[in-house]
Design an enzyme around this catalytic site. Structure first.
Site: not given
Length: 290
Positions: A232-235
């Site tokens: 989950d990109l940047d999460e």
């Protein structure tokens, strides 16, 4: 003559498990039985999730006690209490591969801290999809690997990265403003041992020139977030964040300069805590024993 045991007789035990009676007693009894002397102990009881977390830095007085002995001795305790755990030498530095693209402020900061002994890491390699920082790596005596990334070569580039991780026995991968999105498969392969840094405007001000976008909106706070990398990109689970207050007098260039400073500081703290086994992942969150 010093009465303290040598550095290789100091160890760090980290553990998490379902919360239950007798956990601390079980751990301390294990240490007492092996002449362990606790230097530092921290614990956290997550009552919402029903999980217990603990970090113990201890030394042993018997010079014949090895890491393997301690691991073998703790295994029955871990099985009895369903404990997930790690045990390592406290003096062993974390082998850290640093990745960078064209912004070098985080790389420079990490290398400076490493060079003065402020970070408990070894840096066996720097990897970049550009060559801008090859001279910097050479000045520090660190092997530099240029791994170009295009839509056509992304799979091969990630395979090369994993080869380096394996060949160099890398413990931690740091994305020090590495401006490439990692595939889901690579994120899973590096789960819990890859740290990223980005500005804290996300999810707002995505894409190019985020500080200029923030300036146009008149933001009053800028900051940075260091987190573990997940698909989950940047999460991923957040390790550390910090902010700097700004006002109308700052130009976009001022915001960029302030942002770079806070990014470097936040990433350095995250790397330091990880290298000293002070971070434990708790679902989508982290427990950080500072």
């Amino acid at each position: 003559m010093s009465l303290r045991p040598p550095p290789d007789s100091e160890f760090v035990l980290t553990l998490s498990c379902p919360d239950q009676a007798g956990l601390v007693h079980a751990v301390t009894s294990f240490l007492v039985e092996r002449s362990g002397n606790i230097q530092e102990s921290q614990q956290f009881d997550d009552r919402l999730q029903g999980r217990f977390f603990m970090r113990v830095h201890f030394e042993v007085s018997d010079p014949g006690t090895t890491l393997e002995d301690l691991r073998a001795g703790f295994a029955p305790v871990a099985e009895a209490y369903r404990i997930s755990w790690q045990l390592r030498h406290a003096a062993t530095p974390t082998r850290t591969l640093i990745m960078v693209s064209k912004f070098g402020h985080c790389l420079n900061d990490l290398l400076f801290r490493w060079s003065i002994g402020a970070l408990d890491i070894e840096v066996p390699a720097i990897v970049s999809n550009h060559r801008e920082f090859e001279p910097l790596a050479e000045r520090h005596g660190i092997p530099f690997h240029h791994v170009p990334v295009t839509p056509q070569t992304k799979t091969e580039a990630e395979a090369r990265l994993l080869e380096l991780v394996d060949e160099l026995d890398v413990d931690l991968v740091v994305l020090a403003r590495y401006m490439q999105i990692l595939s889901d498969d690579l994120c899973k392969r590096l789960e819990g041992r890859a740290i990223n840094i980005h500005h804290s405007f996300l999810p707002s001000f995505k894409g190019a020139r985020p500080y200029a976008q923030a300036h146009e909106r008149g933001v009053k706070l800028i900051g940075a977030t260091a987190h573990y990398v997940t698909p989950d990109l940047d999460e991923g689970p957040i390790i550390e964040q910090d902010v700097v207050r700004v006002d109308h007098s700052q130009s976009p260039e001022n915001l960029v300069a302030l942002g770079r400073d806070v990014e470097a500081q936040v990433l350095a703290r995250a790397v330091e805590w990880h290298s000293r086994s002070r971070i434990m992942i708790n679902g989508n969150r982290t427990v950080v024993f500072r």
